[in-house]
Design a protein around this motif. Structure first.
Motif, PDB file in Angstrom:
ATOM      1  N   SER A 125       4.990 -13.947   8.729  1.00 12.41           N
ATOM      2  CA  SER A 125       6.359 -13.971   8.193  1.00 12.41           C
ATOM      3  C   SER A 125       6.798 -12.545   7.900  1.00 12.41           C
ATOM      4  O   SER A 125       5.981 -11.614   7.862  1.00 12.41           O
ATOM      5  CB  SER A 125       6.381 -14.769   6.893  1.00 12.41           C
ATOM      6  N   ALA A 126       8.108 -12.443   7.641  1.00 14.51           N
ATOM      7  CA  ALA A 126       8.661 -11.138   7.285  1.00 14.51           C
ATOM      8  C   ALA A 126       7.932 -10.594   6.067  1.00 14.51           C
ATOM      9  O   ALA A 126       7.625  -9.398   5.987  1.00 14.51           O
ATOM     10  CB  ALA A 126      10.150 -11.279   6.987  1.00 14.51           C
ATOM     11  N   ASN A 127       7.601 -11.482   5.133  1.00 16.19           N
ATOM     12  CA  ASN A 127       6.938 -11.004   3.919  1.00 16.19           C
ATOM     13  C   ASN A 127       5.553 -10.446   4.179  1.00 16.19           C
ATOM     14  O   ASN A 127       5.142  -9.492   3.532  1.00 16.19           O
ATOM     15  CB  ASN A 127       6.868 -12.125   2.880  1.00 16.19           C
ATOM     16  N   ASP A 128       4.846 -11.055   5.137  1.00 19.32           N
ATOM     17  CA  ASP A 128       3.515 -10.521   5.485  1.00 19.32           C
ATOM     18  C   ASP A 128       3.650  -9.083   5.983  1.00 19.32           C
ATOM     19  O   ASP A 128       2.893  -8.187   5.598  1.00 19.32           O
ATOM     20  CB  ASP A 128       2.861 -11.371   6.586  1.00 19.32           C
ATOM     21  N   ILE A 129       4.621  -8.866   6.869  1.00 18.70           N
ATOM     22  CA  ILE A 129       4.816  -7.519   7.432  1.00 18.70           C
ATOM     23  C   ILE A 129       5.233  -6.553   6.315  1.00 18.70           C
ATOM     24  O   ILE A 129       4.693  -5.450   6.179  1.00 18.70           O
ATOM     25  CB  ILE A 129       5.922  -7.544   8.527  1.00 18.70           C
ATOM     26  N   ARG A 130       6.168  -7.041   5.482  1.00 29.72           N
ATOM     27  CA  ARG A 130       6.688  -6.210   4.378  1.00 29.72           C
ATOM     28  C   ARG A 130       5.549  -5.794   3.450  1.00 29.72           C
ATOM     29  O   ARG A 130       5.411  -4.627   3.085  1.00 29.72           O
ATOM     30  CB  ARG A 130       7.716  -7.059   3.632  1.00 29.72           C
ATOM     31  N   GLU A 131       4.712  -6.750   3.100  1.00 30.23           N
ATOM     32  CA  GLU A 131       3.601  -6.453   2.177  1.00 30.23           C
ATOM     33  C   GLU A 131       2.651  -5.407   2.747  1.00 30.23           C
ATOM     34  O   GLU A 131       2.195  -4.519   2.043  1.00 30.23           O
ATOM     35  CB  GLU A 131       2.784  -7.726   1.939  1.00 30.23           C
ATOM     36  N   VAL A 132       2.365  -5.533   4.035  1.00 27.69           N
ATOM     37  CA  VAL A 132       1.442  -4.570   4.644  1.00 27.69           C
ATOM     38  C   VAL A 132       2.092  -3.188   4.672  1.00 27.69           C
ATOM     39  O   VAL A 132       1.460  -2.170   4.347  1.00 27.69           O
ATOM     40  CB  VAL A 132       1.018  -5.033   6.057  1.00 27.69           C
ATOM     41  N   ALA A 133       3.374  -3.149   5.039  1.00 23.23           N
ATOM     42  CA  ALA A 133       4.077  -1.859   5.085  1.00 23.23           C
ATOM     43  C   ALA A 133       4.056  -1.220   3.693  1.00 23.23           C
ATOM     44  O   ALA A 133       3.715  -0.034   3.537  1.00 23.23           O
ATOM     45  CB  ALA A 133       5.510  -2.061   5.578  1.00 23.23           C
ATOM     46  N   HIS A 134       4.353  -2.019   2.666  1.00 13.41           N
ATOM     47  CA  HIS A 134       4.326  -1.474   1.306  1.00 13.41           C
ATOM     48  C   HIS A 134       2.909  -1.036   0.934  1.00 13.41           C
ATOM     49  O   HIS A 134       2.713  -0.002   0.303  1.00 13.41           O
ATOM     50  CB  HIS A 134       4.858  -2.502   0.296  1.00 13.41           C
ATOM     51  N   GLY A 135       1.945  -1.844   1.357  1.00 16.89           N
ATOM     52  CA  GLY A 135       0.541  -1.517   1.070  1.00 16.89           C
ATOM     53  C   GLY A 135       0.142  -0.164   1.654  1.00 16.89           C
ATOM     54  O   GLY A 135      -0.589   0.608   1.023  1.00 16.89           O
ATOM     55  N   MET A 136       0.639   0.119   2.840  1.00 18.10           N
ATOM     56  CA  MET A 136       0.310   1.407   3.474  1.00 18.10           C
ATOM     57  C   MET A 136       0.834   2.546   2.611  1.00 18.10           C
ATOM     58  O   MET A 136       0.122   3.509   2.341  1.00 18.10           O
ATOM     59  CB  MET A 136       0.924   1.526   4.874  1.00 18.10           C
ATOM     60  N   ARG A 137       2.091   2.411   2.199  1.00 18.95           N
ATOM     61  CA  ARG A 137       2.695   3.494   1.404  1.00 18.95           C
ATOM     62  C   ARG A 137       2.053   3.587   0.007  1.00 18.95           C
ATOM     63  O   ARG A 137       1.767   4.680  -0.473  1.00 18.95           O
ATOM     64  CB  ARG A 137       4.209   3.276   1.263  1.00 18.95           C
TER      65      ARG A 137
END
Ligand code: GLC
Length: 750
Positions: A273-285
């Motif tokens: 889901s969009a949230n899965d992608i969002r969480e990973v992107a935030h996790g990277m930062r």
């Protein structure tokens, strides 16, 4: 294929035509170093898919009739061709470089049908026990010291001697061990390094191919193909690097990539889901791990229909991409060739209306199953189909997509392989699956590359799983579905080095392993070993253990960050190597034998590699190991981490606890670096930091906007940095056409 006695020969414009008792053969003189040998068993006018345009360079060859054949004398080699099209090539001193094996194969006893049945009953593949002559076949003599390098993504080790491989683009989800004869790619090119000479052979034939490097018999090498012409290029050179330069002259070189594409990419089949992608992107930062993209695997599509978007789980089209782009994330999406058979779906309807899909011999559209269920296969060999596919990428670029990842393009199919007789085309010519299979991805990649270039005006990043020789002009590659196994981490080095010397400079493996479950130690060692993989992406399969570094523990996250930052530090050096690759075809990751070919310690070195010429990396790839035996070739080397000086041509033991990847820089080096950032574009690269080691050195550094094609109009800088033994640096601008750095500094932390 026995041509019999040579009756006559005649010199035509660019070729020599040889008339035999049972057929004819042609010899084409491409350049002083490249000669093409052909038996036109299938067609008289073969048009290569890999070699585009006229590659002829003026050259001189003189022919002379001898009692049992013809002698051809060139400026670099002398060639004798005898009955049965038996070829012998000598250098100008008379030394034999390559010679056909004329005695015929000594085919091992084929096992009985009963034994085949028994083997197959338990699930063994019996094919490797069966031997017979191939329809197209070529045998060359092997000498005791011959070593074989190349063939692209094949499993196992750098040196292919005594191994057997096939070229048939194959989707292999099982472990890629050295018993697996074919993976996703078909690159029928290899280099034979002899005791005191070297040559290359490129068998340009797209049918199912077979390579036996002395496994069947230590006296000869066997090439086979199911159909097509016998069609091979002999490439002469003094050094291995000459052969790579000539081969990539023929088939093309990896083009300049966008700078961000060389940064770090995070991926997983399972970001649902969009949230899965969002969480990973935030996790990277949040974890301060630099990252360019969190890639979109098939989950983003509506029912796995290519060029669609699933608005239920992935929110409104383009919204997520837009949001994450503010934080530097560039959207990269997967596309498969299998187009869902569903009336009302625009790609299917357009394909049917315009007759774009491959067909069965009875004229019906051919259907097999892939992710979307029943699917059709675009006939990419036709230009109009490629143009349609290219334009379809507007559905993606309108959303903000910046790069495309082409998968399943062997083509993979779930209901058995495509039958041999499925009708495809190569341009206007109708042919079948047997000829097109190995170039199906090649044509798809051309479509994607052309579409993305036209739609964005930028240098496209197309990542492809399958390919043929020459696809390197259009696409980067990854090695497909590896697994979280120590043996697959070990294979990363020979596999990427082999791809590199086979023309694929932009290649990578799924960091951490795609299938199976990774662990913290394996993750750390993988990121250490992969830090200079030209394509740099962590990817894993649904159901396997999550592979974002922070999902393991703090130590893993810290080590992971250290190496991703190291990658960003060395970005300008890697970019320079791509610039050089345009000129020489030499890869980024190189086996040591490329630059130390007289040193036998490098011939079978599978656990270290060079990045360019002067940076040596010797990763720890054994579970539990905390020390590494490192081979340093001749010269003086400096430990990257400690500055310790070593005289080469010896093995050393390096203490390498988790988090330390042994790296050495040769004396007399200048290596450009940048300060690490969270993503390319976060801030301008105003400062170039030169790492130097003692000793006189010269280095040419390339700089441009890292994005588009303005460099072709001169918008780039070329700096020549030099230093003498007094260590004083001088800079000369060889070319000035782009905004210069504000600062160039030397930092001698080595
Ligand atoms: C194939 C690809 C893999 C991808 C998966 C789902 O297995 O090799 O990378 O994640 O398909 O699209």
């Amino acid at each position: 294929m026995k041509l019999g006695a040579l009756k006559n020969f005649k010199e035509c414009k660019d070729k020599l035509e040889l008339i035999y008792e049972n057929g004819k053969a042609n010899i084409y003189f491409v350049s002083d170093e490249i000669v093409r040998f052909e038996i036109p068993c299938m067609t008289d006018d073969y048009v290569s898919v890999a070699v585009e345009g006229n590659k002829k360079i003026p050259c001189e060859y003189k022919t002379e009739k001898i009692s049992d054949g013809v002698n051809i004398s060139g400026t670099k080699t002398d060639i004798s061709v005898r009955d049965d099209f038996a070829v012998e090539i000598r250098d100008k001193s008379g030394k034999v470089i390559m010679k056909d094996y004329s005695k015929g194969r000594i085919i091992p006893q084929t096992i009985s049908e009963k034994s085949v049945k028994l083997l197959e009953a338990e699930g063994h593949s019996a094919s490797s026990y069966l031997h017979s002559d191939y329809k197209v076949q070529d045998l060359k003599c092997i000498d005791k010291d011959d070593l074989f390098y190349g063939l692209g993504d094949k499993t196992g080790y750098l040196n292919k001697r005594e191994y057997y491989f096939e070229n048939w683009n194959s989707d292999i989800p099982l472990a890629h061990t050295e018993a697996v004869p074919a993976l996703y790619k078909s690159i029928p090119f290899f280099i034979c390094k002899k005791k005191d000479s070297v040559y290359g052979l490129f068998y340009d034939n797209t049918y199912h191919g077979y390579f036996d490097f002395g496994k069947e018999n230590s006296s000869y090498f066997v090439y086979g193909a199911d159909d097509g012409n016998l069609n091979y290029y002999f490439i002469y050179g003094e050094k291995i690097t000459d052969i790579i330069e000539k081969y990539t002259y023929l088939t093309g070189r990896t083009p300049m990539p966008q700078l961000w594409t060389l940064g770090y990419h995070q991926c997983r089949w399972g970001y649902e889901s969009a949230n899965d992608i969002r969480e990973v992107a935030h996790g990277m930062r949040e974890n301060r791990i630099p990252c360019e993209s969190v890639q979109y695997d098939i989950d983003y599509m509506d029912n796995f229909k290519v060029f669609t978007w699933d608005e239920e789980f992935y929110e409104k089209k383009g919204k997520l991409m837009e949001e994450l782009s503010h934080d530097g994330f560039k959207p990269v999406v997967i596309i498969d060739p299998g187009t869902k058979k569903e009336e009302g779906y625009f790609m299917y309807d357009q394909g049917i209306k315009n007759d774009y899909f491959a067909k069965s011999p009875d004229g019906s559209v051919y259907v097999n199953k892939v992710w979307p269920g029943d699917a059709t296969f675009p006939d990419f060999g036709r230009k109009e189909v490629r143009d349609w596919w290219a334009e379809s990428h507007k559905n993606l670029t309108d959303m903000g997509v910046m790069a495309v990842w082409n998968d399943m393009n062997e083509p993979a199919s779930f209901e058995g392989p495509l039958p041999d007789d499925v009708v495809f085309h190569i341009e206007e010519r109708e042919t079948d699956h047997r000829e097109v299979h190995n170039v199906y991805a090649h044509f798809m990649d051309i479509a994607t590359f052309t579409g993305m270039k036209k739609l964005t005006g930028r240098r496209p990043l197309v990542i492809t799983r399958a390919c043929y020789a020459g696809t390197q002009k259009y696409a980067a590659v990854w090695t497909g579905d590896n697994q979280s196994l120590w043996s697959h981490l070990q294979m990363l080095i020979p596999q990427l080095c082999s791809l590199g010397i086979s023309g694929y400079a932009l290649a990578g493996t799924d960091i951490g392993g795609f299938g199976a479950n990774s662990n913290s130690e394996l993750m750390c060692r993988w990121i250490e070993a992969a830090v200079f993989s030209p394509f740099f992406r962590n990817h894993s399969a649904k159901g396997s253990r999550a592979q974002e570094p922070w999902k393991f523990n703090d130590e893993t996250t810290d080590i992971y960050r250290k190496y991703v930052e190291l990658r960003y530090k060395f970005l300008p050096y890697i970019y320079d190597l791509f610039y050089q690759c345009q000129k020489t075809g030499l890869p980024i990751m190189r086996p040591l034998v490329l630059h130390y070919e007289d040193d036998e310690n490098t011939f079978n070195l599978n656990d270290e590699f060079l990045v360019g010429e002067n940076l040596l990396v010797s990763p720890v790839v054994m579970q539990g190991a905390t020390r590494k035996m490192v081979y340093l070739p001749e010269g003086t080397w400096y430990d990257y981490w400690t500055g310790e000086k070593h005289e080469g041509k010896c093995y050393i033991i390096k203490n390498a606890p988790l988090g330390v990847c042994p790296m050495y820089i040769k004396a007399g080096s200048i290596i450009p670096t940048y300060e690490s950032v969270q993503y390319v574009g976060e801030k301008p690269y105003d400062k170039l930091i030169l790492l130097t080691t003692p000793g006189a050195a010269e280095y040419v550094h390339y700089q441009d906007n890292g994005v588009d094609y303005k460099y072709e109009d001169g918008e780039y800088n070329l700096y020549k940095f030099s230093k003498g033994s007094d260590e004083k640096l001088s800079t000369e601008m060889i070319h000035e056409g782009y905004k210069k750095y504000k600062e160039v500094v030397i930092e001698n932390d080595v």
